[in-house]
Structure formats: structure tokens, C-alpha cells
Scaffold this motif. Structure first.
Motif, short mmCIF file in Angstrom:
data_model
loop_
_atom_site.label_atom_id
_atom_site.label_comp_id
_atom_site.label_asym_id
_atom_site.label_seq_id
_atom_site.Cartn_x
_atom_site.Cartn_y
_atom_site.Cartn_z
N UNK A 2 -10.31 75.32 64.12
CA UNK A 2 -11.13 74.64 62.75
C UNK A 2 -11.23 74.04 62.63
N UNK A 3 -9.90 72.76 62.15
CA UNK A 3 -10.15 71.26 61.84
C UNK A 3 -10.32 70.94 63.31
N UNK A 4 -10.10 70.82 64.43
CA UNK A 4 -10.73 69.99 65.55
C UNK A 4 -11.99 70.11 65.58
N UNK A 5 -12.48 71.86 65.61
CA UNK A 5 -14.00 72.03 65.82
C UNK A 5 -14.74 70.89 64.82
N UNK A 6 -14.39 71.31 63.48
CA UNK A 6 -14.74 70.47 61.92
C UNK A 6 -15.19 69.56 62.06
N UNK A 7 -14.03 68.68 62.97
CA UNK A 7 -13.71 66.83 63.13
C UNK A 7 -15.02 66.55 64.44
N UNK A 8 -15.45 67.27 65.73
CA UNK A 8 -16.43 67.22 66.15
C UNK A 8 -17.68 67.30 65.64
N UNK A 9 -18.40 68.15 64.84
CA UNK A 9 -18.75 67.79 64.16
C UNK A 9 -19.74 66.38 63.66
N UNK A 10 -18.76 65.25 63.71
CA UNK A 10 -19.18 64.23 62.91
C UNK A 10 -19.30 63.06 63.90
N UNK A 11 -19.21 63.43 65.28
CA UNK A 11 -19.03 62.39 66.18
C UNK A 11 -19.81 63.35 67.17
N UNK A 12 -20.03 62.06 67.91
CA UNK A 12 -21.44 61.68 69.37
C UNK A 12 -19.91 60.55 70.45
N UNK A 13 -21.00 61.36 71.33
CA UNK A 13 -19.69 60.63 72.51
C UNK A 13 -21.26 60.40 73.58
N UNK A 14 -20.90 59.42 74.50
CA UNK A 14 -22.05 59.03 75.57
C UNK A 14 -21.54 60.02 76.67
N UNK A 15 -20.27 60.04 77.02
CA UNK A 15 -20.10 61.43 77.79
C UNK A 15 -18.43 61.83 77.37
N UNK A 16 -18.78 63.30 77.58
CA UNK A 16 -17.77 63.71 77.57
C UNK A 16 -16.85 64.16 79.31
N UNK A 17 -15.30 63.55 79.08
CA UNK A 17 -14.94 63.88 80.66
C UNK A 17 -13.79 65.22 80.18
N UNK A 18 -13.86 66.53 80.81
CA UNK A 18 -12.91 67.35 80.22
C UNK A 18 -13.17 67.79 81.33
N UNK A 19 -11.87 68.46 81.67
CA UNK A 19 -11.36 69.85 82.41
C UNK A 19 -11.45 71.00 82.27
N UNK A 20 -11.12 71.73 82.65
CA UNK A 20 -11.32 73.14 82.87
C UNK A 20 -10.65 74.36 83.28
N UNK A 21 -10.23 75.07 83.22
CA UNK A 21 -9.21 75.80 84.09
C UNK A 21 -9.76 76.70 84.89
N UNK A 22 -11.09 76.69 84.89
CA UNK A 22 -11.44 77.94 86.49
C UNK A 22 -13.57 77.17 86.59
N UNK A 23 -14.10 77.18 87.17
CA UNK A 23 -15.15 76.53 87.13
C UNK A 23 -15.95 77.32 88.82
N UNK A 24 -16.86 78.26 88.19
CA UNK A 24 -17.50 78.64 89.73
C UNK A 24 -19.11 78.75 89.42
N UNK A 25 -19.50 78.46 90.25
CA UNK A 25 -21.23 78.31 90.27
C UNK A 25 -21.69 79.56 89.54
N UNK A 26 -21.18 81.23 89.68
CA UNK A 26 -21.85 81.77 88.96
C UNK A 26 -21.69 82.20 88.15
N UNK A 27 -20.05 81.96 87.77
CA UNK A 27 -19.25 82.60 86.16
C UNK A 27 -19.18 81.15 85.23
#
Length: 263
Positions: free
Chosen positions: A165-190
């Protein structure tokens, strides 16, 4: 013998045929429409309908001319243990993703070993970097030219990251040109999935702050599905991965409008 086998398969009911088809795809990883027609003595239209039905259930993944098995992502070990896994691929991906960042931009870097590799290649740049990753904080804490915004929250020890919750609240106050993010799994359909339910809402909050979202994931994460749904594929603009991803999977992402960069 082949003829009698085909005759037996052609007499299968719809449910029996689709169940046999699902098991066959899981056994041999992929199949083409032509192979289905030959094996089950059905028309191309019927073969495609069977594949579409199985794909809608999440049992398989459709690709051009056929289908491949949906691979479940195995449990993820702690971040420090993963650091040596696929190291060469992560380094290549990190370097390529860093090339997409322009001096003067504000970017968000997520937790994870691949995002950490991106951070390594940003040293010496003139940027503002927002992050919830202790690895990224440590990497860039003494990097001249980089203004660092560190997000607090509940500390996830296995990932060395801050979530909740604290992290998510802080994020509402911020904007970025780019988000670079890792992810556990990435599928074209799912789409985007992970294996830690408590992190899902934080991941979604991260995705919302970027004008452009760049996903960084090596080939072991591609075409896989984990337990917790994070976001549909259209939340992403660009996928940076390595050249070992099968061409048909790359084509499936591109058909969904995702730019795929191979490092």
C-alpha cells in the motif's frame, strides 16, 4: 496400421478429439494444422476450430499455422540466487533496453535481475530514476548524473524490493517517461503474470505511471504463464528479449502490436 489408427481417431467425439489433441501438443510441444488433419482425419476448418477452442481455455497457445504448448512458469527462486541464471542473456537485454533511454528522461526501474542489468548500463547518464528495488538503489546510489527516487513500503526479502500500500500510494504521485519492468511470465495470449499474489497490485500501479512501458524478459520467461494475472499484453509497448525466443512467438507478439527487440 496407420489407416486403422486414423479411422479410430476420426470416430472420436468432439470432446475426445480435443482432449487427445491437447495431450499430443503437451507431449511434443507444437503441432501444425496439416498434422492435425492427417492424424485425426478432419478438415482444416475443424482443426482450426479445435485449436481455437483449446486456446480460449488457456490449454494451448495459437501460433501461425498451428499451436504450441502453454508452459507454466516454475516457482521463482530468490533474486540473489537468480543473479547467475541466464546471465549473458540478461546482460544483452539490459544493454539494449538502456539504449532506449534518452538523457534527461525520468524512468522507473522495477525489481528483478534483468532490470538490475538495465541499471548497470545507465551509469554515467543524466537521468531521474524511480525504483522500488534495493538492487537498483545500491547500483545507482553513487552514480553521478542520476537523480534517484527510492520508494519505500513493505520489504520483500526474497526479491529485495518494496511493495504494498505505501509503495502504491507513492506511485500515484509520480509520472515517468518510461517504465522498464521485469516480469515472471509473458505470453501473447495470457499477458503478464507473476507467481506472488501480494505483488500484483504494486505491479499494476507501476504500469500506470509510464507513458511508455518496456518489458525486459529473457527467453525462459516468454510463452509462459504464472499464477497471478497482472495485466493484458496491451499494457506493454515494447518487449526487449534475447534472440533465442522462437520466431513464431515473436510473430505472435508483433501481431498483437508489441514492438519486439531482440538482443
Amino acid at each position: 496400421m496407420v489407416a486403422s489408427t486414423n479411422n479410430a481417431k476420426s470416430s472420436l467425439s468432439l470432446v475426445e478429439r480435443q482432449d487427445a489433441l491437447r495431450r499430443l501438443i503437451n507431449q511434443q510441444s507444437r503441432i501444425t494444422v496439416a498434422q492435425i488433419c492427417e492424424l485425426f482425419s478432419v478438415s482444416e476448418a475443424t482443426a482450426r476450430r479445435d485449436l481455437d477452442a483449446l486456446a480460449e481455455l488457456g490449454e494451448i497457445q495459437r501460433v501461425h499455422g498451428g499451436a504450441v504448448a502453454v508452459r507454466k512458469a516454475p516457482p521463482e527462486p530468490p533474486v540473489l540466487q537468480r543473479a547467475a541464471e541466464q546471465a549473458e542473456f540478461k546482460q544483452r537485454i539490459g544493454r539494449r533496453a538502456a539504449e532506449l533511454v534518452a538523457d534527461g528522461e525520468t524512468i522507473f526501474l522495477s525489481s528483478g535481475t534483468t532490470a538490475h542489468e538495465v541499471a548497470r548500463h545507465l551509469r554515467g547518464r543524466q537521468l531521474t530514476v524511480i525504483t522500488n528495488s534495493l538492487l537498483v538503489i545500491n547500483e545507482l546510489s553513487n552514480a553521478r548524473g542520476i537523480s534517484l527516487i527510492a520508494l519505500g513500503g513493505s520489504f520483500r526479502r526474497s526479491e529485495l524490493s518494496f511493495i504494498g500500500h505505501i509503495t502504491e500510494q507513492a506511485l500515484t504521485e509520480l509520472r515517468a517517461d518510461k517504465v522498464i519492468m521485469g516480469m515472471r511470465a509473458v505470453d501473447p495470449d495470457e499477458g503478464l503474470t507473476n507467481d506472488y499474489l501480494a505483488e500484483t497490485q504494486t505491479d499494476r500501479a507501476i504500469l500506470r505511471i509510464g507513458r511508455q512501458v518496456i518489458l525486459v524478459a529473457d527467453h525462459t520467461k516468454i510463452g509462459r504463464v504464472a499464477t497471478a494475472f497482472v495485466a493484458p499484453l496491451d499494457a506493454v509497448h515494447t518487449l526487449v528479449t534475447n534472440r533465442e525466443v522462437p520466431p513464431e512467438i515473436v510473430e505472435a507478439f508483433e501481431a498483437k502490436g508489441i514492438q519486439v527487440l531482440l538482443a
